[in-house]
Structures are given as C-alpha cells and as structure tokens.
Design a protein around this motif. Sequence first.
Motif, PDB file in Angstrom:
ATOM      1  N   GLU A   1      -5.940   0.325  -4.852  1.00 18.51           N
ATOM      2  CA  GLU A   1      -4.575  -0.178  -4.955  1.00 18.51           C
ATOM      3  C   GLU A   1      -4.442  -1.000  -6.227  1.00 18.51           C
ATOM      4  OE1 GLU A   1      -3.166  -2.737  -1.794  1.00 18.51           O
ATOM      5  OE2 GLU A   1      -1.143  -2.831  -2.651  1.00 18.51           O
TER       6      GLU A   1
ATOM      7  N   ASN B   1       2.355  -0.350  -5.767  1.00 16.10           N
ATOM      8  CA  ASN B   1       3.442  -0.985  -5.008  1.00 16.10           C
ATOM      9  C   ASN B   1       4.784  -0.795  -5.708  1.00 16.10           C
ATOM     10  OD1 ASN B   1       2.033  -2.641  -2.784  1.00 16.10           O
ATOM     11  ND2 ASN B   1       0.867  -3.138  -4.632  1.00 16.10           N
TER      12      ASN B   1
ATOM     13  N   SER C   1       8.990  -1.901  -5.532  1.00 18.93           N
ATOM     14  CA  SER C   1      10.029  -2.741  -4.932  1.00 18.93           C
ATOM     15  C   SER C   1      11.235  -1.884  -4.595  1.00 18.93           C
ATOM     16  CB  SER C   1      10.481  -3.801  -5.928  1.00 18.93           C
ATOM     17  OG  SER C   1       9.467  -4.741  -6.120  1.00 18.93           O
TER      18      SER C   1
ATOM     19  N   GLU D   1       3.493   2.782  -2.535  1.00 17.66           N
ATOM     20  CA  GLU D   1       3.582   1.909  -1.364  1.00 17.66           C
ATOM     21  C   GLU D   1       4.965   1.270  -1.298  1.00 17.66           C
ATOM     22  OE1 GLU D   1       0.379  -0.824  -0.752  1.00 17.66           O
ATOM     23  OE2 GLU D   1      -1.140   0.762  -0.853  1.00 17.66           O
TER      24      GLU D   1
ATOM     25  N   THR E   1       7.992  -0.647   1.567  1.00 18.70           N
ATOM     26  CA  THR E   1       8.007  -1.459   2.791  1.00 18.70           C
ATOM     27  C   THR E   1       8.952  -0.841   3.813  1.00 18.70           C
ATOM     28  OG1 THR E   1       9.686  -2.847   1.799  1.00 18.70           O
ATOM     29  CG2 THR E   1       7.431  -3.629   1.655  1.00 18.70           C
TER      30      THR E   1
ATOM     31  N   ASP F   1       3.793   0.048   3.634  1.00 20.21           N
ATOM     32  CA  ASP F   1       2.958  -1.149   3.502  1.00 20.21           C
ATOM     33  C   ASP F   1       3.294  -2.163   4.596  1.00 20.21           C
ATOM     34  OD1 ASP F   1       1.146  -2.858   2.355  1.00 20.21           O
ATOM     35  OD2 ASP F   1       2.183  -3.036   0.440  1.00 20.21           O
TER      36      ASP F   1
END
Length: 279
Positions: free
Chosen positions: A58, A117, A119, A149, A151, A179
């Motif tokens: 990651e 990751n 957003s 990843e 959310t 995630d």
Amino acid sequence: AKDSGKNSARFFTADMDQAVQMRTRLEAQLRRALDQNEFRVYFQPQVDLRTHRIVGAEALIRWVREDGSMCPPSEFIPVAEETGLITPIGEWVLRQACTEAARWQRLSATPVSLAVNLSAYQFRHQDLSRLVQEILRETGLPAQMLELEITESLLVQDDISVGTTMQDLRHLGVHFTVDDFGTGYSSLSYIRRFPVETIKIDQSFIRYCVQDHSAATLVEAILAMASSLNLRVVAEGVETIEQRELLRSLRCGYAQGYYFGRPMPAEDFAALPALAMGV
Ligand code: C2E
Ligand code: CA
Ligand code: CA
Ligand code: CA
C-alpha cells in the motif's frame, strides 16, 4: 454572568480565528510542499496469510517539512481535501507509486500489486479514469496490478457518476478495495452494486481481536459475509503473531501491519529479502 458570557464568546471567536489562521498557513505550506517536492511515498507490505509471501504494497504519503518535521497524513489530508489540493497531491502519489510498482514487476519473480488511497474528492472533481489510464500508459504498470482503495462513504452516497467511473476503471483492469471496512455502514449489500473485489477490515477490530471475544466474533462475521460474496479480505493493523495466527485460523486471506513491516521508502521495499528483486 452576562460579562462572562461575553468573554467566552470573545474567546470562542479568538479560537476560531486561530483555527482559520492555522488552516490558511497549512494550505500555503501544502502548496509549497508540492512545488518543493517535500512529499514522499512509502510502501507497506501486504502478505498472503497462507504462504506468508508478500503479494502487494500500500502506498502511503509522507510529508517532511523543510525544517525536518514530519506532518502526519491525518493532519494534512483533510485540509488538502477541503482546499482541493488533494487533486494535484493525489495525482502525484499515483504517478510516483505506479512508477515504483512498474519497476517491481520487472525485478520480482512474482507479481506484486500496488494499492493507492483515493479521496472521494478525486472522483468528483477530475476525470479519474482518464488520469489513471494516462498514468498506467506512462509508467507501464499493468492495470490489473493496481488496486484503488476507497471508503464505504463514497459508495453509500450512491452517486451515479461514481459508479460509472468505477465501471470504466474496472474495464481497464483496475481493482477496487473498500478501506476501513466495518467502521461505517457495516453492510455488504451496497458493495454488490459496485465493482469491488476486496475489503480491508479496519484496524480497530484487529487491535482487540485476540483479547476481546466480541471483536473476534465481528471479524468472523465479516469474513463469513465476504466469503459468501466472493470478496478478498485484507486485515489491517496486524501487530502481533497472535493476531496473525487468529486471522489465519479464521481463514482470512491477506494481512498488513507492523508485524509484517512498517511503511518504508521504495528502495527499502524493493530490497526486502522476501522479494529479492536483485538489489
Ligand atoms: P489508511 O488508508 O487506513 O492507512 C493505514 C494507516 O495505518 C497508515 O497510517 C499506516 O501507516 C497505519 N498502519 C499500518 N499498519 C499499522 C499497524 O500495525 N498498527 C498501527 N497502529 N497502524 C498501522 P498513515 O500512513 O498515517 O495514514 C493515515 C491515513 O491517511 C490513511 O489511512 C489514509 O486514510 C490517509 N492517507 C495516507 N496516504 C494517503 C494518500 O496518498 N492519499 C489519500 N487520499 N489518503 C492517504
Ligand atoms: Ca488505505
Ligand atoms: Ca484503512
Ligand atoms: Ca483509515
């Protein structure tokens, strides 16, 4: 009493001013950090719990300010999201991480996937599928080695354009991971509507799963649901051998955490003996 009310109002305003000032200062520092190349990408290994082999990494951003102090992502990512700076920062992370991961594919005998990751902001304010396509072409990283990843909150909003962007990316070969699973909505029903292959069990469940029977039961329940939906599961925040063994006995497929390795610079990751990438 009237007086003290007035005073606390004044203090409150002063506090707010200070918060706004700090934010404005941080925003300016973030802009400079981009210009001056103060960001770094670190990589944390992800392992297959059956074979103990490293199967992925990651990417996690690091910011070392010019005075040498480290500012944690939990402090500056929210400000970057509010100011829109997450767009150029996120693009930088993705390009940098894909460049490194493309090298691993050439050096390692076995494939090593890359998780990055994203957003929610990046889905809404930019043509994400075009950007990812461009970066994959530029760096030569095969699309199927990239995992994005996201959310749970991004999915439960059920925004049509988010679904479309995810489908476009999935068609390229890119994978999606949810995630921090279990912290928000704790339902897998919405996941079926999106091209998601993996969930990451939040570290708060892993932290107590050895001592606390109810935490272990929750992890077990998540694993059962995931298995019925054919989802891969990564446990995050694994710090001890006891946690590793418990997860293995529950047939959790993959894990990540300080027990296996801390986030580290790309050179260190590529030099890990388990990878033996010829360094
Ligand atoms: P996250 O995506 O949930 O990342 C996992 C966090 O847990 C990382 O913190 C990692 O260093 C830490 N961690 C890993 N293993 C362990 C462990 O065994 N024990 C403990 N206590 N912690 C562990 P980090 O790097 O400080 O990042 C915090 C958060 O900042 C991330 O949480 C993610 O939400 C965000 N973030 C980091 N890099 C990026 C990025 O490039 N883009 C975006 N949009 N967000 C990022
Ligand atoms: Ca993550
Ligand atoms: Ca997480
Ligand atoms: Ca998190």
